[in-house]
Design an enzyme around this catalytic site. Structure first.
Site, mmCIF file in Angstrom:
data_model
loop_
_atom_site.group_PDB
_atom_site.id
_atom_site.type_symbol
_atom_site.label_atom_id
_atom_site.label_comp_id
_atom_site.label_asym_id
_atom_site.label_seq_id
_atom_site.Cartn_x
_atom_site.Cartn_y
_atom_site.Cartn_z
ATOM 1 N N GLY A 20 0.819 -1.209 0.000
ATOM 2 C CA GLY A 20 0.000 0.000 0.000
ATOM 3 C C GLY A 20 0.855 1.263 0.000
ATOM 4 N N ARG A 24 7.334 2.034 1.162
ATOM 5 C CA ARG A 24 7.670 0.635 1.395
ATOM 6 C C ARG A 24 8.199 0.021 0.086
ATOM 7 N NH1 ARG A 24 8.943 -2.421 5.760
ATOM 8 N NH2 ARG A 24 7.370 -1.370 6.966
ATOM 9 N N ARG A 43 2.079 11.205 -8.835
ATOM 10 C CA ARG A 43 1.364 11.296 -7.553
ATOM 11 C C ARG A 43 2.140 10.688 -6.384
ATOM 12 N NH1 ARG A 43 -4.534 12.172 -7.572
ATOM 13 N NH2 ARG A 43 -4.964 13.006 -9.639
ATOM 14 N N ARG A 87 -0.478 -8.623 -3.920
ATOM 15 C CA ARG A 87 -0.492 -7.622 -2.849
ATOM 16 C C ARG A 87 0.352 -8.107 -1.682
ATOM 17 N NH1 ARG A 87 -2.223 -4.026 0.765
ATOM 18 N NH2 ARG A 87 -3.447 -4.684 2.549
ATOM 19 N N THR A 90 -0.658 -5.206 5.116
ATOM 20 C CA THR A 90 -0.980 -5.526 6.508
ATOM 21 C C THR A 90 -2.494 -5.684 6.663
ATOM 22 O OG1 THR A 90 -1.067 -3.181 7.039
ATOM 23 C CG2 THR A 90 1.014 -4.322 7.461
ATOM 24 N N MET A 180 -7.978 -3.617 3.196
ATOM 25 C CA MET A 180 -8.739 -2.682 2.369
ATOM 26 C C MET A 180 -8.513 -2.794 0.859
ATOM 27 S SD MET A 180 -8.641 0.648 4.858
ATOM 28 C CE MET A 180 -10.078 1.397 4.101
ATOM 29 N N GLU A 181 -7.921 -3.880 0.385
ATOM 30 C CA GLU A 181 -7.571 -3.914 -1.042
ATOM 31 C C GLU A 181 -7.855 -5.220 -1.794
ATOM 32 O OE1 GLU A 181 -5.374 -2.848 1.330
ATOM 33 O OE2 GLU A 181 -5.486 -0.698 0.960
ATOM 34 N N SER A 203 -0.933 -6.728 11.486
ATOM 35 C CA SER A 203 -0.265 -5.571 12.113
ATOM 36 C C SER A 203 -0.956 -5.177 13.416
ATOM 37 C CB SER A 203 -0.281 -4.373 11.164
ATOM 38 O OG SER A 203 -1.607 -4.005 10.861
ATOM 39 N N ASP A 204 -2.217 -5.609 13.575
ATOM 40 C CA ASP A 204 -2.947 -5.291 14.801
ATOM 41 C C ASP A 204 -4.075 -6.315 14.967
ATOM 42 O OD1 ASP A 204 -3.777 -3.547 12.405
ATOM 43 O OD2 ASP A 204 -5.592 -3.513 13.617
HETATM 44 N N1 HPA Z 1 -8.796 -2.232 9.301
HETATM 45 C C1 HPA Z 1 -8.642 -2.154 7.990
HETATM 46 N N2 HPA Z 1 -7.486 -2.336 7.395
HETATM 47 C C2 HPA Z 1 -6.415 -2.629 8.149
HETATM 48 C C3 HPA Z 1 -6.507 -2.726 9.526
HETATM 49 C C4 HPA Z 1 -7.771 -2.528 10.125
HETATM 50 O O1 HPA Z 1 -7.910 -2.609 11.355
HETATM 51 N N3 HPA Z 1 -5.266 -3.011 9.995
HETATM 52 C C5 HPA Z 1 -4.445 -3.090 8.929
HETATM 53 N N4 HPA Z 1 -5.138 -2.844 7.805
#
Ligand code: HPA
Length: 232
Positions: A20, A24, A43, A87, A90, A180-181, A203-204
């Site tokens: 994304g 990176r 861009r 892709r 994260t 999101m992709e 990542s979380d």
């Molecule tokens: N939501 C959407 N996309 C993400 C998230 C999330 O919590 N963490 C990493 N990409």
């Protein structure tokens, strides 16, 4: 040249990795590839081509969200004849058992892509990974002793949402994580006769609230990139 990618024909490899974050893409190109050229700065969405173990590969920032990645994937395939779009990103886990840094191979991507509904007039297309790429990613990860989980994920266009129970029904249906992709990536790969795969690292954790330190993120990102580069 296309609208959003300022490359000349032939400057982009058959296989493109899509993080994304364009910085990176720059970092990976500079630290993991050889004989690198930068083919795009339009861009600020940087794109590079180089070699990895002697094989040509490109790495292109996609931006965040399905609207953004769809533009790059469309142009990569239709203008630059790209065959494999992978892709590398994260995701937020929605299973409390999933740890930060876990690598996920997204077999399928459910989601709320408006473009998907638009293409299929309100019906649901099953957005799935290309099996050959998926298999190859599984095999190279095993060889490198990197544990991967395979399953269904959810791609959303809405990062922020008010509903605290938003993910309950998706968790019930074994969705592993949210990003999101990937949903539109898979649909476009199918539509344009290319091969698509998403390799994600956690990542979380959306359920437990756990988030990664920057060191964890770096280490797990390297694992994911190694898998993607070996697949390429
Ligand atoms: N939501 C959407 N996309 C993400 C998230 C999330 O919590 N963490 C990493 N990409």
């Amino acid at each position: 040249m296309s609208f959003h990618i300022g490359a000349k024909k032939g400057e982009i490899a058959d296989t493109v990795l899509l993080p994304g974050d364009p910085l990176r893409a720059k970092h990976v190109a500079e630290t993991m590839l050889e004989d690198v050229i930068c083919y795009n700065k339009v861009r600020g969405m940087l794109g590079y081509t180089g070699t990895y173990n002697g094989k040509r590969v490109s790495i292109q920032g996609s931006g965040m969200g399905m609207g953004s990645i769809a533009i790059y994937v469309n142009e990569l395939i239709t203008t630059f004849d790209v065959k494999n779009v992978i892709r590398v990103g994260t995701c937020g886990a929605v299973h409390d058992s999933l740890k930060i840094g876990q690598v996920i191979l997204a077999m399928g991507a459910s989601g709320d892509s408006g473009a998907n509904r638009h293409y299929f007039e309100g019906l649901d297309f099953a957005a799935i990974a290309n099996f050959d790429l998926l298999m190859e990613a599984h095999n190279v990860a095993e060889k490198m002793n990197i544990n991967t989980i395979k399953g269904n994920i959810f791609s959303t266009n809405t990062f922020y949402d008010d509903n605290p129970n938003r993910w309950d029904k998706w968790i019930k249906h074994n969705i592993l994580a949210v990003e999101m992709e990937s949903q539109i990536l898979y649909t476009l790969a199918a539509r344009l006769n290319a091969r698509g795969l998403s390799i994600l690292t956690v990542s979380d954790n959306i359920i437990t609230g756990e988030a990664s330190s920057s060191e964890d993120r770096e280490k797990s990102y390297v694992d994911m990139m190694k898998i993607a580069l070996e697949v390429a």
